[in-house]
Write a protein that holds these residues in place. Structure first.
Motif, PDB file in Angstrom:
ATOM      1  N   THR A  73       0.859  -1.181   0.000  1.00  0.00           N
ATOM      2  CA  THR A  73       0.000   0.000   0.000  1.00  0.00           C
ATOM      3  C   THR A  73       0.894   1.229   0.000  1.00  0.00           C
ATOM      4  N   THR A  74       0.629   2.121  -0.939  1.00  0.00           N
ATOM      5  CA  THR A  74       1.341   3.393  -1.015  1.00  0.00           C
ATOM      6  C   THR A  74       0.392   4.500  -0.555  1.00  0.00           C
ATOM      7  N   ILE A  75       0.885   5.708  -0.486  1.00  0.00           N
ATOM      8  CA  ILE A  75       0.058   6.849  -0.099  1.00  0.00           C
ATOM      9  C   ILE A  75      -1.167   6.958  -1.008  1.00  0.00           C
ATOM     10  N   GLU A  76      -1.014   6.627  -2.276  1.00  0.00           N
ATOM     11  CA  GLU A  76      -2.144   6.685  -3.209  1.00  0.00           C
ATOM     12  C   GLU A  76      -3.229   5.676  -2.846  1.00  0.00           C
ATOM     13  N   GLY A  77      -2.854   4.622  -2.133  1.00  0.00           N
ATOM     14  CA  GLY A  77      -3.798   3.572  -1.774  1.00  0.00           C
ATOM     15  C   GLY A  77      -4.648   3.879  -0.556  1.00  0.00           C
ATOM     16  N   LEU A  78      -4.315   4.932   0.183  1.00  0.00           N
ATOM     17  CA  LEU A  78      -5.142   5.272   1.347  1.00  0.00           C
ATOM     18  C   LEU A  78      -6.497   5.792   0.906  1.00  0.00           C
ATOM     19  N   SER A  79      -6.507   6.674  -0.075  1.00  0.00           N
ATOM     20  CA  SER A  79      -7.755   7.170  -0.661  1.00  0.00           C
ATOM     21  C   SER A  79      -7.411   7.922  -1.934  1.00  0.00           C
ATOM     22  N   SER A  80      -8.365   8.014  -2.816  1.00  0.00           N
ATOM     23  CA  SER A  80      -8.138   8.742  -4.066  1.00  0.00           C
ATOM     24  C   SER A  80      -8.480  10.230  -3.932  1.00  0.00           C
ATOM     25  N   ASP A  81      -9.093  10.595  -2.803  1.00  0.00           N
ATOM     26  CA  ASP A  81      -9.577  11.975  -2.654  1.00  0.00           C
ATOM     27  C   ASP A  81      -9.219  12.604  -1.302  1.00  0.00           C
ATOM     28  N   ASN A  82      -8.176  12.107  -0.662  1.00  0.00           N
ATOM     29  CA  ASN A  82      -7.741  12.607   0.652  1.00  0.00           C
ATOM     30  C   ASN A  82      -8.798  12.453   1.738  1.00  0.00           C
ATOM     31  N   SER A  83      -9.650  11.461   1.602  1.00  0.00           N
ATOM     32  CA  SER A  83     -10.721  11.262   2.589  1.00  0.00           C
ATOM     33  C   SER A  83     -10.325  10.335   3.738  1.00  0.00           C
ATOM     34  N   HIS A  84      -9.173   9.711   3.665  1.00  0.00           N
ATOM     35  CA  HIS A  84      -8.726   8.863   4.771  1.00  0.00           C
ATOM     36  C   HIS A  84      -8.585   9.738   6.014  1.00  0.00           C
ATOM     37  N   PRO A  85      -8.985   9.252   7.184  1.00  0.00           N
ATOM     38  CA  PRO A  85      -8.915  10.070   8.404  1.00  0.00           C
ATOM     39  C   PRO A  85      -7.538  10.659   8.703  1.00  0.00           C
ATOM     40  N   VAL A  86      -6.478   9.933   8.402  1.00  0.00           N
ATOM     41  CA  VAL A  86      -5.143  10.479   8.655  1.00  0.00           C
ATOM     42  C   VAL A  86      -4.863  11.630   7.686  1.00  0.00           C
ATOM     43  N   GLN A  87      -5.241  11.463   6.438  1.00  0.00           N
ATOM     44  CA  GLN A  87      -5.062  12.552   5.478  1.00  0.00           C
ATOM     45  C   GLN A  87      -5.910  13.764   5.880  1.00  0.00           C
ATOM     46  N   GLN A  88      -7.121  13.514   6.324  1.00  0.00           N
ATOM     47  CA  GLN A  88      -7.981  14.608   6.771  1.00  0.00           C
ATOM     48  C   GLN A  88      -7.360  15.340   7.964  1.00  0.00           C
TER      49      GLN A  88
END
Length: 159
Positions: A73-88
């Motif tokens: 899993t890469t950073i791109e795999g967390l979410s395609s739209d920055n919706s992952h809670p960590v990205q948020q």
């Protein structure tokens, strides 16, 4: 050269590569996913962190043949739209300054929160040890991890 299959972000990629090539270069140069960054090349800074079978690893120091046929899993795999809670949380707490180390920081934080949903300061320090931020955003990183923990708790309680 060898033909290898990389399972990155739930998608299979068949590549021809030297089996000793660092996974980082296969991800960036052969697959074309450039969110994972090159920092030092000697596994010291954490910028190249990805998850291999759910465990954070420094992709600059893992041979591509070791990662073949394993879940990556890469950073791109967390979410395609920055919706992952960590990205948020990173956005809410305005963590990045230059941003270069942040994909590795986010991948380490995501692994921590999966293992320890409500981490203490010591848990955070241990998990993030060796992830270097030249801009010194460590206080914001810690705050973002705590915010992500809350967001994940809220998300799970609303299910």
């Amino acid at each position: 050269m060898a033909t290898l299959t990389l399972k990155i972000n739930n998608k299979n990629y068949t590549i021809d590569a030297d089996p000793k090539m660092p996974l980082l270069w296969a991800i960036r140069d052969l697959v074309g996913l450039t969110g994972t960054k090159y920092g030092c090349g000697i596994s010291q800074c954490g910028a190249c962190t990805v998850h291999l079978e759910g465990t954070p690893v420094r992709s600059c120091s893992i041979q591509v043949s070791v990662a073949a046929n394993k879940n990556i899993t890469t950073i791109e795999g967390l979410s395609s739209d920055n919706s992952h809670p960590v990205q948020q949380a990173w956005i809410i707490e305005q963590v990045p300054q230059c941003g270069y180390c942040q994909s590795g920081q986010i991948m380490a934080a995501t692994a921590l929160l999966k293992k320890t949903p409500s981490p203490s300061d010591k848990d955070i320090d241990t998990a993030m040890q060796g992830h270097i931020c030249r801009c010194g955003t460590y206080p914001r990183i810690r705050k973002a991890i705590k915010t992500a923990s809350l967001l994940m708790t809220q998300k799970n309680s609303s299910k």
